[in-house]
Write a protein that holds these residues in place. Structure first.
Motif, mmCIF file in Angstrom:
data_model
loop_
_atom_site.group_PDB
_atom_site.id
_atom_site.type_symbol
_atom_site.label_atom_id
_atom_site.label_comp_id
_atom_site.label_asym_id
_atom_site.label_seq_id
_atom_site.Cartn_x
_atom_site.Cartn_y
_atom_site.Cartn_z
ATOM 1 N N GLU A 79 0.827 -1.203 0.000
ATOM 2 C CA GLU A 79 0.000 0.000 0.000
ATOM 3 C C GLU A 79 0.856 1.246 0.000
ATOM 4 O OE1 GLU A 79 -3.517 2.116 2.684
ATOM 5 O OE2 GLU A 79 -2.804 0.086 3.172
ATOM 6 N N SER A 95 3.852 1.477 -1.285
ATOM 7 C CA SER A 95 4.410 1.578 -2.633
ATOM 8 C C SER A 95 3.401 2.186 -3.598
ATOM 9 C CB SER A 95 4.837 0.182 -3.125
ATOM 10 O OG SER A 95 5.818 -0.361 -2.283
ATOM 11 N N ARG A 96 2.124 1.807 -3.426
ATOM 12 C CA ARG A 96 1.090 2.374 -4.299
ATOM 13 C C ARG A 96 0.924 3.869 -4.049
ATOM 14 N NH1 ARG A 96 -1.574 -2.613 -3.183
ATOM 15 N NH2 ARG A 96 -2.791 -1.640 -1.508
ATOM 16 N N ARG A 97 1.039 4.273 -2.765
ATOM 17 C CA ARG A 97 0.941 5.702 -2.453
ATOM 18 C C ARG A 97 2.068 6.478 -3.116
ATOM 19 N NH1 ARG A 97 -0.452 4.383 3.093
ATOM 20 N NH2 ARG A 97 1.697 4.894 3.699
ATOM 21 N N ARG A 98 3.262 5.913 -3.106
ATOM 22 C CA ARG A 98 4.399 6.587 -3.736
ATOM 23 C C ARG A 98 4.180 6.721 -5.237
ATOM 24 N NH1 ARG A 98 9.538 6.520 -1.045
ATOM 25 N NH2 ARG A 98 9.307 5.903 1.134
ATOM 26 N N ALA A 99 3.647 5.658 -5.856
ATOM 27 C CA ALA A 99 3.386 5.704 -7.299
ATOM 28 C C ALA A 99 2.332 6.760 -7.620
ATOM 29 C CB ALA A 99 2.927 4.327 -7.790
ATOM 30 N N ALA A 100 1.307 6.849 -6.761
ATOM 31 C CA ALA A 100 0.265 7.860 -6.971
ATOM 32 C C ALA A 100 0.835 9.268 -6.820
ATOM 33 C CB ALA A 100 -0.881 7.629 -5.972
ATOM 34 N N ARG A 101 1.716 9.455 -5.839
ATOM 35 C CA ARG A 101 2.352 10.756 -5.649
ATOM 36 C C ARG A 101 3.183 11.144 -6.864
ATOM 37 N NH1 ARG A 101 5.573 10.633 -0.128
ATOM 38 N NH2 ARG A 101 6.340 12.609 -1.011
ATOM 39 N N THR A 102 3.899 10.183 -7.416
ATOM 40 C CA THR A 102 4.731 10.448 -8.592
ATOM 41 C C THR A 102 3.878 10.858 -9.781
ATOM 42 O OG1 THR A 102 6.383 8.857 -7.813
ATOM 43 C CG2 THR A 102 6.470 9.496 -10.140
ATOM 44 N N THR A 103 2.765 10.138 -9.991
ATOM 45 C CA THR A 103 1.863 10.460 -11.106
ATOM 46 C C THR A 103 1.263 11.852 -10.937
ATOM 47 O OG1 THR A 103 1.301 8.116 -11.351
ATOM 48 C CG2 THR A 103 -0.185 9.725 -12.367
ATOM 49 N N LEU A 104 0.799 12.141 -9.721
ATOM 50 C CA LEU A 104 0.235 13.466 -9.449
ATOM 51 C C LEU A 104 1.269 14.560 -9.650
ATOM 52 C CD1 LEU A 104 -2.082 15.237 -8.411
ATOM 53 C CD2 LEU A 104 -1.299 14.768 -6.085
ATOM 54 N N SER A 105 2.509 14.280 -9.259
ATOM 55 C CA SER A 105 3.592 15.256 -9.417
ATOM 56 C C SER A 105 3.820 15.587 -10.889
ATOM 57 C CB SER A 105 4.874 14.701 -8.795
ATOM 58 O OG SER A 105 5.978 15.522 -9.103
#
Length: 459
Positions: A192, A194-204
Motif C-alpha cells: 500500500e 508503494s502504491r501511495r508513492r506511485a500515486a504521488r509520482t503520477t500526481l507530481s
C-alpha cells in the motif's frame, strides 16, 4: 500515554517556535506598516486604497506563512521519524495510531500558540519603534498613528492554524509505525505504501506539466493584459506544488548527481549514498532550503525585472516611491525566506544526526575515525546546500521572470524579454549557502564525534 508522547525535549521544537514567531512577526509588521501608510494618506478615499493595500499585504503574508508551514511540517515529520521506536512501544502497549497522531498535533498547536503570541508582541513593538525612529529622523510626518490595527489578529490566527495543520501532516508517519517495530524487527514497506508513492509520482508529473503550460500561457497573455499574472500565478503554484509532491523522487536524484562531484573518499561516498538509502530523510532536510532559495531568487528576479521594465517605460518621480515601497516589501520577504530556510535545514540536519546514533556508532566500531565521521556529515550538508541552491536558482529565475513578464509585458513596448538577474544577490546567496553548509554541520558533527561506539550500539 499522552504524557509519554508529549514530553519531548524542548530543543526538538526550538526551530518550529522560531519559525512560527518569525511568520507571525512578519505578518504583524506588514499589517501595522500598511496601517501607518494609510494614517499618512489621511481619510480621503481611504476605503479603496485600504482594500488594495491590505490585499497586497495579505498576499505577502500568505506567501511567508506558506514557507513557514512547509518547514514546520518537515520538522515534525523528522521528529516523528526519530520517535519510531517509542511510538512502536506505545502501540505495542495498546495505544492507537490515531490517538498518538492527535497527541503530536496537540504539540503543534502549543508551538503555534506560543510562537504566534511572541511574534505578535514583538511585531507590534518593533513596528512602533521603527515608526518612532522614522518620525524622529524626519522620514515620516508626525501624525496620529494607529496603535494596533485589529487585522494583526489575522496573520496570528493563520500562523496558529497552519502550524497545527503542518504538525498534523508531518505526523502522518505515526500511522505507518507498527507495534512489531518495538521489538527491533525489520519491517519491509507495505505494498500500500508503494502504491501511495506511485500515486504521488503520477500526481507530481501532472501538476508540473500542467503548471508549466499555465506559466507559459500567463506570459503570453501578459503581453496583452496584466491579468496574465493571475494565470502565471496558478501555473507557478501548480508546478511548484508538483515539485513538492514529487520531491521524494526529485531531490534524491539531484543529490546523487551533486554527490559525484565530491570525489571517491569513503566519507564522500557514504554521504552521497545516504540520499539513496534514505530518500525521505534527505528530502525533508533539503526541502526547506530548496523552498527558501527558490523564493529568494523568485522575488529578487521579479523585483529587478519589474524595476528594469518600469524604468525603461516611465520616468515620473512617483515611480521612485512605488519602487521604493515594492523593493522594501520584497526585500523583507526575501530576508524572511532566507532565515526560515536556514533554520529549517540546520534543525533537520541536527535532528537527523540525533536520530542516527546507532548508525554513527556502527561506523566508529567499523574503524571510521572522528575526522572521517565529521567529513561525512560536512559532505552531506554541502551536497544538500549545493543541490538545493542550484535547483532553487533555476526555479527562481524562471518563476521570477514569468511573474514580471506576465504582469508588465503589456506595458513594455519591447515585448517578451530576458530576465534581469540580480548578480550581487545571487553571489551573496552562493556565499551564504557556503557559510550555511559549514554552520549546519558544526553542531551535528560535534555531537556525532561525542558518541561512544559501545553506547551507540547498545541503543
Amino acid at each position: 500515554m499522552r504524557a509519554a508522547t508529549a514530553s519531548t525535549p524542548r530543543r526538538e521544537h526550538g526551530a518550529s517556535i522560531l519559525v512560527t514567531a518569525l511568520a507571525s512577526f512578519f505578518g504583524v509588521v506588514l499589517i501595522q506598516a500598511t496601517a501607518f501608510l494609510l494614517d499618512i494618506f489621511g481619510t480621503d478615499g481611504q476605503g479603496a486604497v485600504a482594500v488594495a493595500l491590505y490585499s497586497v499585504a495579505m498576499v505577502f503574508v500568505l506567501l511567508a506563512l506558506y514557507v513557514a508551514s512547509v518547514v514546520t511540517a518537515n520538522t515534525f515529520g523528522t521528529i516523528v521519524a526519530g520517535r519510531t521506536k517509542t511510538i512502536a512501544l506505545l502501540r505495542l502497549l495498546g495505544a492507537s495510531g490515531r490517538e498518538l497522531r492527535r497527541s503530536v498535533s496537540r504539540e503543534g498547536l502549543s508551538v503555534g500558540l506560543f510562537g504566534a503570541a511572541v511574534g505578535l508582541v514583538v511585531g507590534v513593538a518593533a513596528s512602533h519603534l521603527a515608526r518612532a525612529i522614522a518620525v524622529g529622523a524626519g522620514k515620516l510626518p508626525d501624525v496620529a498613528y494607529t496603535t494596533v490595527q485589529p487585522l494583526v489578529a489575522l496573520p496570528v490566527v493563520i500562523v496558529v492554524g497552519t502550524t497545527w495543520a503542518a504538525s498534523y501532516i508531518g505526523s502522518k508517519r505515526v500511522l505507518d509505525v507498527t507495534p512489531i517495530q518495538a521489538t527491533g524487527v525489520v519491517v519491509t514497506a507495505a505494498s500500500e505504501d508503494s502504491r501511495r508513492r506511485a500515486a504521488r509520482t503520477t500526481l507530481s508529473i501532472i501538476l508540473i506539466a500542467g503548471g508549466a503550460v499555465l506559466l507559459g500561457l500567463g506570459v503570453l497573455v501578459g503581453a496583452v493584459t496584466p491579468a496574465g499574472v493571475l494565470i502565471a500565478f496558478f501555473g507557478g503554484a501548480a508546478s511548484f506544488t508538483g515539485i513538492m509532491v514529487g520531491a521524494h523522487r526529485i531531490v534524491p536524484w539531484v543529490l546523487r548527481v551533486v554527490g559525484r562531484l565530491f570525489g571517491s573518499t569513503p566519507s564522500a561516498r557514504l554521504a552521497a549514498a545516504n540520499a539513496t538509502r534514505y530518500p525521505e530523510r534527505a528530502t525533508r532536510t533539503a526541502l526547506g532550503l530548496l523552498i527558501g532559495v527558490t523564493l529568494v531568487v523568485t522575488f529578487a528576479v521579479a523585483m529587478y525585472s519589474y524595476r528594469t521594465m518600469l524604468q525603461h517605460e516611465f520616468s515620473e518621480e512617483s515611480l521612485d516611491q512605488v519602487l521604493t515601497v515594492t523593493v522594501g516589501i520584497m526585500t523583507g520577504l526575501i530576508g524572511f525566506s532566507g532565515v526560515i530556510a536556514a533554520v529549517g535545514m540546520v534543525n533537520n540536519l541536527s535532528l537527523s544526526v540525533m536520530q542516527r546514533t546507532r548508525e554513527l556508532g556502527l561506523l566508529r566500531a567499523l574503524g571510521f575515525t572522528r575526522k572521517q565521521v565529521r567529513g561525512m556529515i560536512v559532505s552531506e550538508s554541502a551536497q544538500m546546500v549545493i543541490a538545493s541552491m542550484g535547483f532553487g536558482l533555476l526555479l527562481g529565475i524562471v518563476y521570477g521572470w514569468a511573474a514580471a513578464q506576465s504582469l508588465l509585458g503589456s506595458i513594455a513596448q519591447s515585448g517578451i524579454g530576458l530576465p534581469t538577474l540580480p548578480w550581487a544577490l545571487i553571489a551573496g546567496t552562493v556565499l551564504s549557502a557556503a557559510v550555511l553548509a559549514l554552520v549546519a554541520s558544526l553542531m551535528p558533527s560535534r555531537r556525532a564525534n561525542s558518541i561512544s561506539p559501545v553506547v551507540a550500539l547498545s541503543e
